[in-house]
Design an enzyme around this catalytic site. Structure first.
Site, PDB file in Angstrom:
ATOM      1  N   GLU A 221      17.831  15.283  -2.237  1.00  0.00           N
ATOM      2  CA  GLU A 221      18.595  15.951  -3.269  1.00  0.00           C
ATOM      3  C   GLU A 221      18.048  17.363  -3.510  1.00  0.00           C
ATOM      4  OE1 GLU A 221      19.292  13.223  -6.416  1.00  0.00           O
ATOM      5  OE2 GLU A 221      19.229  14.842  -7.872  1.00  0.00           O
TER       6      GLU A 221
ATOM      7  N   ARG B 189      23.263  10.837  -9.303  1.00  0.00           N
ATOM      8  CA  ARG B 189      23.612  10.321  -7.978  1.00  0.00           C
ATOM      9  C   ARG B 189      24.845   9.437  -7.976  1.00  0.00           C
ATOM     10  NH1 ARG B 189      17.469   9.199  -5.949  1.00  0.00           N
ATOM     11  NH2 ARG B 189      17.066  11.415  -5.724  1.00  0.00           N
TER      12      ARG B 189
ATOM     13  N   SER C  18      11.262   7.912  -9.400  1.00  0.00           N
ATOM     14  CA  SER C  18      10.612   6.757  -8.776  1.00  0.00           C
ATOM     15  C   SER C  18       9.156   7.071  -8.473  1.00  0.00           C
ATOM     16  CB  SER C  18      11.321   6.332  -7.497  1.00  0.00           C
ATOM     17  OG  SER C  18      10.526   5.366  -6.856  1.00  0.00           O
ATOM     18  N   LEU C  19       8.901   8.229  -7.873  1.00  0.00           N
ATOM     19  CA  LEU C  19       7.497   8.568  -7.597  1.00  0.00           C
ATOM     20  C   LEU C  19       6.716   8.560  -8.910  1.00  0.00           C
ATOM     21  CD1 LEU C  19       7.784  11.386  -4.878  1.00  0.00           C
ATOM     22  CD2 LEU C  19       7.263   8.972  -4.566  1.00  0.00           C
TER      23      LEU C  19
ATOM     24  N   GLN D 267      21.219   1.746  -6.272  1.00  0.00           N
ATOM     25  CA  GLN D 267      21.659   3.133  -6.158  1.00  0.00           C
ATOM     26  C   GLN D 267      21.977   3.538  -4.713  1.00  0.00           C
ATOM     27  OE1 GLN D 267      18.793   6.661  -6.635  1.00  0.00           O
ATOM     28  NE2 GLN D 267      20.038   6.761  -8.472  1.00  0.00           N
TER      29      GLN D 267
ATOM     30  N   HIS E 228      19.988   3.216  -1.223  1.00  0.00           N
ATOM     31  CA  HIS E 228      18.748   3.971  -1.376  1.00  0.00           C
ATOM     32  C   HIS E 228      17.695   3.317  -2.258  1.00  0.00           C
ATOM     33  CE1 HIS E 228      16.262   7.470  -1.351  1.00  0.00           C
ATOM     34  NE2 HIS E 228      16.411   7.720  -2.636  1.00  0.00           N
TER      35      HIS E 228
ATOM     36  N   PHE F  71      16.587  19.186 -10.243  1.00  0.00           N
ATOM     37  CA  PHE F  71      16.991  17.940  -9.598  1.00  0.00           C
ATOM     38  C   PHE F  71      18.097  17.314 -10.430  1.00  0.00           C
ATOM     39  CE2 PHE F  71      15.604  14.895  -6.398  1.00  0.00           C
ATOM     40  CZ  PHE F  71      14.906  15.729  -5.557  1.00  0.00           C
TER      41      PHE F  71
ATOM     42  N   ASP G 271      10.569  -8.872   0.384  1.00  0.00           N
ATOM     43  CA  ASP G 271       9.811 -10.112   0.604  1.00  0.00           C
ATOM     44  C   ASP G 271       9.304 -10.737  -0.700  1.00  0.00           C
ATOM     45  OD1 ASP G 271      10.110  -8.810   2.994  1.00  0.00           O
ATOM     46  OD2 ASP G 271       8.020  -8.975   3.620  1.00  0.00           O
TER      47      ASP G 271
ATOM     48  N   LEU H  87      17.818   9.894   4.958  1.00  0.00           N
ATOM     49  CA  LEU H  87      18.036  10.622   3.712  1.00  0.00           C
ATOM     50  C   LEU H  87      18.004  12.134   3.877  1.00  0.00           C
ATOM     51  CD1 LEU H  87      18.340   9.823   0.683  1.00  0.00           C
ATOM     52  CD2 LEU H  87      16.061  10.759   0.442  1.00  0.00           C
TER      53      LEU H  87
ATOM     54  N   ALA I 225       0.836  -1.204   0.000  1.00  0.00           N
ATOM     55  CA  ALA I 225       0.000   0.000   0.000  1.00  0.00           C
ATOM     56  C   ALA I 225       0.865   1.247   0.000  1.00  0.00           C
ATOM     57  CB  ALA I 225      -0.935  -0.021   1.211  1.00  0.00           C
ATOM     58  N   GLY I 226       2.007   1.193  -0.716  1.00  0.00           N
ATOM     59  CA  GLY I 226       2.772   2.412  -0.979  1.00  0.00           C
ATOM     60  C   GLY I 226       2.170   3.093  -2.198  1.00  0.00           C
ATOM     61  N   GLY I 227       2.920   4.018  -2.783  1.00  0.00           N
ATOM     62  CA  GLY I 227       2.405   4.750  -3.936  1.00  0.00           C
ATOM     63  C   GLY I 227       1.998   3.826  -5.072  1.00  0.00           C
ATOM     64  N   ALA I 228       2.818   2.806  -5.362  1.00  0.00           N
ATOM     65  CA  ALA I 228       2.506   1.917  -6.487  1.00  0.00           C
ATOM     66  C   ALA I 228       1.260   1.093  -6.186  1.00  0.00           C
ATOM     67  CB  ALA I 228       3.697   0.997  -6.762  1.00  0.00           C
ATOM     68  N   GLY I 229       1.201   0.515  -4.977  1.00  0.00           N
ATOM     69  CA  GLY I 229       0.064  -0.335  -4.624  1.00  0.00           C
ATOM     70  C   GLY I 229      -1.232   0.461  -4.595  1.00  0.00           C
TER      71      GLY I 229
ATOM     72  N   ARG J 119      18.864   5.319 -11.501  1.00  0.00           N
ATOM     73  CA  ARG J 119      17.628   6.105 -11.555  1.00  0.00           C
ATOM     74  C   ARG J 119      17.892   7.583 -11.319  1.00  0.00           C
ATOM     75  NH1 ARG J 119      14.082   8.169  -7.624  1.00  0.00           N
ATOM     76  NH2 ARG J 119      15.087   7.130  -5.869  1.00  0.00           N
TER      77      ARG J 119
ATOM     78  N   HIS K 124      22.372   6.755  -2.547  1.00  0.00           N
ATOM     79  CA  HIS K 124      22.103   8.192  -2.562  1.00  0.00           C
ATOM     80  C   HIS K 124      23.312   8.869  -1.933  1.00  0.00           C
ATOM     81  CE1 HIS K 124      20.233  12.043  -1.870  1.00  0.00           C
ATOM     82  NE2 HIS K 124      19.170  11.660  -2.533  1.00  0.00           N
TER      83      HIS K 124
HETATM   84  C1  LIG Z   1      13.868   8.387   2.337  1.00  0.00           C
HETATM   85  C2  LIG Z   1      13.464   8.232   0.900  1.00  0.00           C
HETATM   86  C3  LIG Z   1      13.210   9.355   0.122  1.00  0.00           C
HETATM   87  C4  LIG Z   1      12.854   9.229  -1.222  1.00  0.00           C
HETATM   88  N1  LIG Z   1      12.591  10.347  -1.970  1.00  0.00           N
HETATM   89  C5  LIG Z   1      12.164  10.226  -3.252  1.00  0.00           C
HETATM   90  C6  LIG Z   1      11.776  11.372  -4.023  1.00  0.00           C
HETATM   91  O1  LIG Z   1      11.798  12.497  -3.556  1.00  0.00           O
HETATM   92  N2  LIG Z   1      11.374  11.194  -5.289  1.00  0.00           N
HETATM   93  C7  LIG Z   1      11.313   9.951  -5.860  1.00  0.00           C
HETATM   94  O2  LIG Z   1      10.938   9.844  -7.022  1.00  0.00           O
HETATM   95  N3  LIG Z   1      11.653   8.844  -5.137  1.00  0.00           N
HETATM   96  C8  LIG Z   1      12.064   8.959  -3.857  1.00  0.00           C
HETATM   97  N4  LIG Z   1      12.395   7.830  -3.125  1.00  0.00           N
HETATM   98  C9  LIG Z   1      12.155   6.510  -3.691  1.00  0.00           C
HETATM   99  C10 LIG Z   1      10.674   6.196  -3.609  1.00  0.00           C
HETATM  100  O3  LIG Z   1      10.090   6.863  -2.530  1.00  0.00           O
HETATM  101  C11 LIG Z   1      10.424   4.711  -3.447  1.00  0.00           C
HETATM  102  O4  LIG Z   1      11.101   4.013  -4.448  1.00  0.00           O
HETATM  103  C12 LIG Z   1       8.939   4.433  -3.580  1.00  0.00           C
HETATM  104  O5  LIG Z   1       8.220   5.211  -2.667  1.00  0.00           O
HETATM  105  C13 LIG Z   1       8.600   2.981  -3.402  1.00  0.00           C
HETATM  106  O6  LIG Z   1       7.198   2.884  -3.461  1.00  0.00           O
HETATM  107  P1  LIG Z   1       6.479   1.501  -3.532  1.00  0.00           P
HETATM  108  O7  LIG Z   1       5.016   1.769  -3.646  1.00  0.00           O
HETATM  109  O8  LIG Z   1       7.108   0.656  -4.568  1.00  0.00           O
HETATM  110  O9  LIG Z   1       6.808   0.821  -2.128  1.00  0.00           O
HETATM  111  P2  LIG Z   1       6.671   1.340  -0.606  1.00  0.00           P
HETATM  112  O10 LIG Z   1       6.147   2.711  -0.514  1.00  0.00           O
HETATM  113  O11 LIG Z   1       7.944   1.025   0.053  1.00  0.00           O
HETATM  114  O12 LIG Z   1       5.550   0.405  -0.045  1.00  0.00           O
HETATM  115  C14 LIG Z   1       5.744  -0.982   0.088  1.00  0.00           C
HETATM  116  C15 LIG Z   1       4.446  -1.582   0.571  1.00  0.00           C
HETATM  117  O13 LIG Z   1       4.555  -2.986   0.529  1.00  0.00           O
HETATM  118  C16 LIG Z   1       4.039  -3.554   1.705  1.00  0.00           C
HETATM  119  N5  LIG Z   1       4.697  -4.848   1.890  1.00  0.00           N
HETATM  120  C17 LIG Z   1       6.015  -5.147   1.777  1.00  0.00           C
HETATM  121  N6  LIG Z   1       6.218  -6.450   2.010  1.00  0.00           N
HETATM  122  C18 LIG Z   1       4.996  -6.982   2.260  1.00  0.00           C
HETATM  123  C19 LIG Z   1       4.528  -8.293   2.580  1.00  0.00           C
HETATM  124  N7  LIG Z   1       5.366  -9.331   2.692  1.00  0.00           N
HETATM  125  N8  LIG Z   1       3.198  -8.462   2.804  1.00  0.00           N
HETATM  126  C20 LIG Z   1       2.331  -7.411   2.724  1.00  0.00           C
HETATM  127  N9  LIG Z   1       2.728  -6.168   2.418  1.00  0.00           N
HETATM  128  C21 LIG Z   1       4.030  -5.968   2.188  1.00  0.00           C
HETATM  129  C22 LIG Z   1       4.316  -2.528   2.782  1.00  0.00           C
HETATM  130  O14 LIG Z   1       3.408  -2.662   3.840  1.00  0.00           O
HETATM  131  C23 LIG Z   1       4.100  -1.218   2.014  1.00  0.00           C
HETATM  132  O15 LIG Z   1       2.736  -0.846   2.054  1.00  0.00           O
HETATM  133  C24 LIG Z   1      12.756   7.946  -1.788  1.00  0.00           C
HETATM  134  C25 LIG Z   1      13.000   6.813  -1.002  1.00  0.00           C
HETATM  135  C26 LIG Z   1      13.382   6.962   0.321  1.00  0.00           C
HETATM  136  C27 LIG Z   1      13.699   5.720   1.121  1.00  0.00           C
END
Ligand SMILES: Cc1cc2nc3c(=O)[nH]c(=O)nc-3n(C[C@H](O)[C@H](O)[C@H](O)COP(=O)(O)OP(=O)(O)OC[C@H]3O[C@@H](n4cnc5c(N)ncnc54)[C@H](O)[C@@H]3O)c2cc1C
Length: 583
Positions: free
Chosen positions: A251, A282, A396-397, A236, A349, A116, A217, A248, A12-16, A391, A238
């Protein structure tokens, strides 16, 4: 307990959340399973922004963004993915705005944009303002906005459910198995389509910006089934994490004018990237910092950091646009960026590699176009090959919303056309076997020690600078750690709220990711993007302009089989690069 949904989203991050939202808009039943409460996902930590060629502050075009993405990826980026991305992200950012995301504004009220690293105008002539941001809380705002929209669309959430297995049989995905933290119960989720969006795995390294939960996982679960992980050697670092802590420092801080300085106060990036200086990509900045440190020009007690200097910037900029990081420096280091130089060092990172997918998010089962029916992936844990070997910041966002949306749309489309597949006999068997194994080991080994040894050795042997002998050593270290892992024992016998069980399970997942990364990195005998080898110092397009596909050898534990996949090219080649180099 058993559940049934047309589309299941893991993470349930941005992608989910973007995938779940678009699946839900596609008239199918959708559930989102997350080991965290959704708004605690790591996306919430993203500070800097989301890049899109809106042209609100300076002229910009998607073709320029596409070129930067391909060049930033050191030509390993699949150019069809970069094209889709640079076009779609413009509309996706406006869509986020219309959903209510509170972007920072220009004086005329348009979405504000800032510079950036690696983002340029006219194919590399000069830096351009492309990053759209909500102060330095962009990711937090994306999560909140998308979560609200999902609640509105009726997505069902299973929070603090930990996915332990993927149900794949005869090339088709049929659902997942998950452990519910609060009750200790194991659940089977039956689905027509599953979208994996479980984030990165930075925790395999000692110094990382990644949250504790980023343990790879689902990558490991995929890999354990003999399915490939793509381009795992590209990880990568950072350039700027708070010294010792890895937290972090965005940037955006350099985008706003922050300057890196060594022990004598020299602006050393002028030597490494004379034109773009502190805003070089980076990988270049990280390697420059490490070179300064190795040559004895570091700062701090251990001389293992450099300083970031903001003291020439107005207080309003520091406390306004960079509020989050100012707060972190004050809290964790007792330093005030308004008047103090803040020590920083490179921090692990972002994973460029992961579960391979096509442009619609469909998971690939080999490098020749094979796929797993009904299984999709998006976000950091996926590899649509947008980021290639490295990247760019803010991409990434963008990747999450563009390819999360596509995965949601195509998964729903697929689910509308098919019946529920049959579940395998005894779907929970492998999960139960894994739990029983972890709770009945001899207990000779301490998992915390194995984790520490993995993190330290990965940092030293497969970190920013790499070479063959160190990585060969690391292959052996990981074999040994994996064999010791067989003898760990989870002391807590209960199943309810057993966080120890989860941590040990996550350690097993991380060991797999480390294994795939090390084997892929050792195999690639060139330097490209984030993969920098002292023993193969140059890039080798003749032999290595191809993606790595790493497979677990299911017959010989500890052995990794390597295959390849072609890079999708579309016009941009090194010959296209302008004479006036930016870096
Ligand atoms: C500190 C920081 C700053 C960043 N800043 C930027 C930025 O400014 N701009 C940019 O473009 N990118 C940035 N990035 C990179 C970017 O934020 C991440 O790559 C991106 O948010 C990942 O999103 P996601 O939806 O793939 O995963 P995440 O947001 O990491 O979410 C993962 C989800 O998976 C779930 N999950 C994981 N394993 C399991 C499991 N076994 N069972 C059930 N659920 C599970 C978790 O509960 C969570 O909801 C940054 C990253 C970090 C760490």
């Amino acid at each position: 307990m058993q559940h049934r949904y047309d589309v299941l989203v893991i993470g349930a991050g941005g992608a989910g959340l973007m995938a779940a939202l678009y699946a839900a808009k596609g008239n199918v039943s959708v559930a989102c399973i997350s080991k965290l409460y959704p708004t605690r996902s790591h996306t919430g930590a993203a500070q800097g922004g989301i890049g899109a060629a809106l042209g609100n502050v300076a002229e910009d075009h998607w073709e320029w963004h596409m070129f930067d993405t391909v060049k930033g990826g050191d030509y390993l980026t699949d150019q069809d993915a970069a094209e889709v991305f640079s076009k779609d992200i413009i509309d996706a950012v406006y869509e986020l705005e219309h959903m209510g995301l509170p972007f920072s504004r220009t004086p005329e009220g348009k979405i504000a944009q800032r510079k950036f690293g690696g983002h340029t105008r006219e194919f590399g002539k000069a830096a351009v303002e492309r990053s759209c941001y909500a102060k330095d809380r962009t990711g937090h705002m994306i999560l909140q906005t998308l979560y609200q929209q999902n609640v509105k669309e009726g997505t069902k959430f299973f929070n603090e459910f930990h996915v332990t297995d993927l149900l794949i049989e005869d090339g088709r995905c049929r659902g997942v198995v998950a452990y519910e933290l609060a009750t200790g119960e194991i659940h089977t989720f039956h689905a027509k389509a599953v979208i994996l969006a479980a984030g990165g795995y930075g925790r395999i390294f000692k110094i990382t910006s990644n949250a504790l939960t980023l343990t790879g996982d689902l990558m490991s679960i995929y890999y354990r089934k003999g399915l490939p992980l793509e381009d795992m050697e590209f990880y990568q670092f950072h350039p700027t994490g708070l010294a010792k802590l890895g937290i972090l420092v965005t940037e955006g801080i350099r985008g706003e004018g922050g300057i890196l300085r060594n022990d004598s106060g020299e602006r050393f990036m002028e030597r490494y990237a004379p034109t773009i200086k502190d805003l070089a990509p980076r990988d270049i900045v990280s390697r420059s910092i490490i070179s300064e440190i190795r040559e004895g020009r570091g700062v701090g007690r251990d001389k293992d950091a450099v300083n970031i200097d903001l003291t020439h910037l107005p207080r309003e900029v520091i406390e306004g646009k960079l509020a989050e990081i100012t707060d972190l420096a004050r809290t964790y280091l007792g330093m005030d960026p308004v008047k103090d130089l803040v020590p920083v060092q490179p921090t692990a990172h972002y994973a460029m590699g992961g579960i391979p997918t096509d442009l619609n998010g469909l998971c690939l089962s080999d490098g020749n176009g094979g796929s797993i029916e009904g299984l999709y992936a998006a976000g950091e844990q996926a590899c649509v090959s947008l980021h290639g070997a490295n990247r760019l910041g803010t991409n990434s966002l963008g990747d999450l919303v563009v390819f999360g949306r596509r995965a949601g749309i195509y998964a729903a489309q697929y689910a509308r056309q098919v019946e529920f597949p049959d579940l395998p006999d005894d779907p929970q068997r492998d999960t139960k076997d894994m739990f029983d194994g972890l709770r009945s080991g001899s207990g000779k080994e301490n998992p915390a020690l194995i984790r520490k040894e993995m993190q330290e050795s990965m940092m030293n042997n497969v970190g920013i600078f790499r070479n063959g002998p160190d990585m060969e050593k690391q292959v052996e270290i990981l074999k040994e750690l994996k064999s010791r892992y067989q003898d760990v024992n989870v002391g807590d016998p209960s199943l309810r709220y057993n966080s120890e069980l989860i941590e040990v399970m996550e350690l097993g997942f991380m060991l797999d990711c480390a294994e795939a990364m090390t084997a892929s990195a050792l195999n690639r005998t060139e330097s490209r993007g984030a993969h920098d080898r002292a023993d193969y110092h140059t890039r080798d397009d003749v032999n290595w302009l191809k993606h790595t596909m790493a497979y677990k050898d299911l017959d010989r534990p500890g052995n990794v089989l390597i295959g390849y996949k072609d890079v999708a090219l579309k016009g941009f080649t090194r010959a296209f690069e302008p004479k006036a180099r930016v870096y």
